[in-house]
Design a protein around this motif. Structure first.
Motif, PDB file in Angstrom:
ATOM      1  N   UNK A 236     -27.730  -9.105  33.733  1.00  0.00           N
ATOM      2  CA  UNK A 236     -29.172  -9.220  33.449  1.00  0.00           C
ATOM      3  C   UNK A 236     -29.435  -9.903  32.107  1.00  0.00           C
ATOM      4  N   UNK A 237     -28.521  -9.709  31.147  1.00  0.00           N
ATOM      5  CA  UNK A 237     -28.753 -10.293  29.819  1.00  0.00           C
ATOM      6  C   UNK A 237     -27.411 -10.418  29.093  1.00  0.00           C
ATOM      7  N   UNK A 238     -27.310 -11.465  28.257  1.00  0.00           N
ATOM      8  CA  UNK A 238     -26.121 -11.631  27.404  1.00  0.00           C
ATOM      9  C   UNK A 238     -26.605 -11.685  25.951  1.00  0.00           C
ATOM     10  N   UNK A 239     -26.048 -10.801  25.113  1.00  0.00           N
ATOM     11  CA  UNK A 239     -26.436 -10.725  23.688  1.00  0.00           C
ATOM     12  C   UNK A 239     -25.293 -11.261  22.837  1.00  0.00           C
ATOM     13  N   UNK A 240     -25.549 -12.329  22.097  1.00  0.00           N
ATOM     14  CA  UNK A 240     -24.480 -12.921  21.283  1.00  0.00           C
ATOM     15  C   UNK A 240     -25.084 -13.593  20.053  1.00  0.00           C
ATOM     16  N   UNK A 241     -24.256 -13.834  19.026  1.00  0.00           N
ATOM     17  CA  UNK A 241     -24.783 -14.474  17.818  1.00  0.00           C
ATOM     18  C   UNK A 241     -24.652 -15.992  17.875  1.00  0.00           C
ATOM     19  N   UNK A 242     -25.620 -16.667  17.278  1.00  0.00           N
ATOM     20  CA  UNK A 242     -25.504 -18.120  17.144  1.00  0.00           C
ATOM     21  C   UNK A 242     -24.356 -18.434  16.178  1.00  0.00           C
ATOM     22  N   UNK A 243     -24.349 -17.681  15.087  1.00  0.00           N
ATOM     23  CA  UNK A 243     -23.275 -17.781  14.092  1.00  0.00           C
ATOM     24  C   UNK A 243     -22.911 -16.354  13.702  1.00  0.00           C
ATOM     25  N   UNK A 244     -21.626 -16.097  13.557  1.00  0.00           N
ATOM     26  CA  UNK A 244     -21.218 -14.771  13.077  1.00  0.00           C
ATOM     27  C   UNK A 244     -21.400 -14.706  11.559  1.00  0.00           C
ATOM     28  N   UNK A 245     -21.878 -13.557  11.064  1.00  0.00           N
ATOM     29  CA  UNK A 245     -22.041 -13.407   9.609  1.00  0.00           C
ATOM     30  C   UNK A 245     -20.698 -13.188   8.910  1.00  0.00           C
ATOM     31  N   UNK A 246     -19.608 -13.129   9.704  1.00  0.00           N
ATOM     32  CA  UNK A 246     -18.262 -13.023   9.133  1.00  0.00           C
ATOM     33  C   UNK A 246     -17.577 -14.385   9.162  1.00  0.00           C
ATOM     34  N   UNK A 247     -17.536 -15.015  10.338  1.00  0.00           N
ATOM     35  CA  UNK A 247     -16.720 -16.240  10.470  1.00  0.00           C
ATOM     36  C   UNK A 247     -17.455 -17.509  10.066  1.00  0.00           C
ATOM     37  N   UNK A 248     -18.774 -17.522  10.207  1.00  0.00           N
ATOM     38  CA  UNK A 248     -19.545 -18.746   9.929  1.00  0.00           C
ATOM     39  C   UNK A 248     -19.456 -19.787  11.037  1.00  0.00           C
ATOM     40  N   UNK A 249     -18.735 -19.494  12.106  1.00  0.00           N
ATOM     41  CA  UNK A 249     -18.589 -20.485  13.189  1.00  0.00           C
ATOM     42  C   UNK A 249     -19.851 -20.544  14.058  1.00  0.00           C
ATOM     43  N   UNK A 250     -20.205 -21.772  14.453  1.00  0.00           N
ATOM     44  CA  UNK A 250     -21.431 -21.979  15.247  1.00  0.00           C
ATOM     45  C   UNK A 250     -21.094 -21.973  16.738  1.00  0.00           C
ATOM     46  N   UNK A 251     -21.791 -21.142  17.492  1.00  0.00           N
ATOM     47  CA  UNK A 251     -21.616 -21.153  18.949  1.00  0.00           C
ATOM     48  C   UNK A 251     -22.601 -22.130  19.592  1.00  0.00           C
ATOM     49  N   UNK A 252     -22.201 -22.666  20.735  1.00  0.00           N
ATOM     50  CA  UNK A 252     -23.034 -23.656  21.420  1.00  0.00           C
ATOM     51  C   UNK A 252     -24.084 -22.930  22.277  1.00  0.00           C
TER      52      UNK A 252
END
Ligand SMILES: Cc1ncc(COP(=O)(O)O)c(C=O)c1O
Length: 411
Positions: free
Chosen positions: A162-178
């Motif tokens: 029904x829903x996917x919850x994820x970060x655009x960028x992690x506040x730990x790694x700094x990596x950007x998700x698409x």
């Protein structure tokens, strides 16, 4: 007016109270400095219009206008309509309220996918829906790289999602998700996304319409403003959700639906100061002001990104030269792949010791799990905490040198 196409840092830093520059400050992922423009807007609201807004006397109509401008400009900032954003105390409360507003749409056995990469704000409230019979599915990170694998998500998605919850960028790694491509995949099975953009919005420009996200959240105190959080929702999604405010506000009253606490007027009015700040920088670096605020900010953020990329390069060169440092996240400085937030552990040193040592040289960094405890626990690291050094566009290369010298002395 300067026509420089690189960020004029001297000019940028003049926009802030100068006491901030006495230390080299690298705790920006925790909270950013606010420019004078924000301070002035907050103070003038309280001096001139500290009354309940919206009534027919001058101070009250003026107050309403200022609050409305804050909301409108911040909606424009992310490419949204004014009534698609709710501005409340924080991202944490916004996610919590959202989970309560959506849960009536779902049945026991329906699935919510929550990424381990999340800050707890976009994790705990979803997980609590298990109390109502929902099934929580973990989208883990790679234990080596701490990265999310979209192929792995594809294995988890199904007709019960029904829903996917994820970060655009992690506040730990700094990596950007698409975000755009993840959202496309989630929509393909008929589910929604809830994206935490808190660690992204201070660094790269947000475009909720282009990405087609259902829900997107960020916090103004990381984006050079006061302590507030913003929830964007697609209009249709907001209408389907159940109102969480007082009973007499209707289901179609989007401005009250998701803020049971009511608005913080002076702080929302002060958001205009973020727009003032961006416009001051824009006018200094570019010719025309005929473009929309959304486009002006987009161009300005390209300057931020280029500068941040060069700071990242400097920092990563150092990290790469140190055997004892284990970086959590990718070692690329590419502005499309990461923001300049660096977390690491150091062999044979406790993470919490390191900020104390650097403070002796007036370098401000931090250590902890930064509310991404589930992420750190999942990585089987030697320690439960990391050292974090996080930069913003106003940091200078000379400050990064101080940081590097400080770390080099002790590691
Ligand atoms: C990535 C991320 N998400 C969410 C939050 C929570 O934001 P707020 O303090 O507005 O609840 C933070 C705060 O540090 C964060 O870094």
């Amino acid at each position: 007016m300067s026509q420089s196409r690189t960020l004029d840092l001297e000019f940028v830093r003049q926009q802030f109270p100068p006491n901030h520059w006495q230390w080299a400050y690298f705790e920006n992922a925790g909270g950013a400095f606010v420019p004078y423009t924000v301070i002035k807007r907050m103070s003038s609201y309280m001096t001139e219009t500290q009354v309940q807004p919206g009534y027919p006397f001058p101070e009250s109509t003026d107050a309403a206008q200022r609050v409305n401008s804050g909301q409108r400009l911040m909606a424009e900032f992310i490419g949204a309509e004014i009534d698609e954003v709710t501005i409340t105390a924080s991202t944490s409360i916004n996610v919590y309220v959202l989970t309560q507003a959506l849960r009536h749409l779902w049945q026991p056995g329906d699935e919510i996918i929550v990424s381990t990469l999340n800050h707890e704000a976009n994790s705990g409230p979803w997980r609590r829906l298990a109390e109502f019979g929902l099934k929580l599915v973990e989208w883990p990170v790679s234990p080596e790289s701490a990265a999310l694998d979209v192929n792995e998500l594809e294995q988890l998605l199904g007709d019960k999602t029904r829903l996917v919850a994820f970060p655009h960028v992690s506040n730990i790694t700094g990596d950007i998700n698409d975000v755009k491509s993840i959202t496309e995949k989630v929509h393909a099975v008929g589910a929604m996304v809830c994206v935490d953009g808190v660690a992204y919005a201070p660094h790269r420009s947000v475009d909720v319409k282009d990405w087609d996200v259902d829900f997107y959240l960020f916090s103004f105190y990381k984006v050079f403003g006061p302590h507030l959080g913003c929830l964007y929702g697609k209009r249709q999604r907001l209408l389907e959700a159940r109102a969480q405010g007082h009973y007499f506000f209707g289901e179609d009253d989007l401005s009250h639906k998701f803020n049971p606490a009511g608005p913080n007027h002076e702080s929302i009015a002060a958001l205009v100061g973020i727009a003032d700040y961006f416009d001051t920088l824009y006018s200094h670096h570019f010719d025309s002001r005929s473009e929309s605020f959304f486009r002006r900010t987009g161009k300005l953020y390209e300057l931020f990104a280029a500068h941040e990329e060069s700071l990242a390069m400097q920092m990563l060169d150092f990290i790469d030269s140190k055997q004892a440092i284990r970086l959590i996240g990718s070692a690329t400085s590419d502005k499309n792949s990461r923001v300049p937030t660096f977390s690491f552990q150091v062999a044979s040193m406790k993470a919490s010791e390191i900020p104390l040592l650097l403070a002796r040289d007036k370098v401000a960094i931090s250590a902890g799990h930064f509310y991404a405890k589930r992420l750190l626990d999942s990585l089987s690291l030697p320690q439960s905490e990391v050292v974090r050094c996080s930069m913003a566009h106003y940091n200078t290369s000379a400050e990064v040198d101080l940081l590097i010298q400080g770390l080099d002395k002790h590691i």
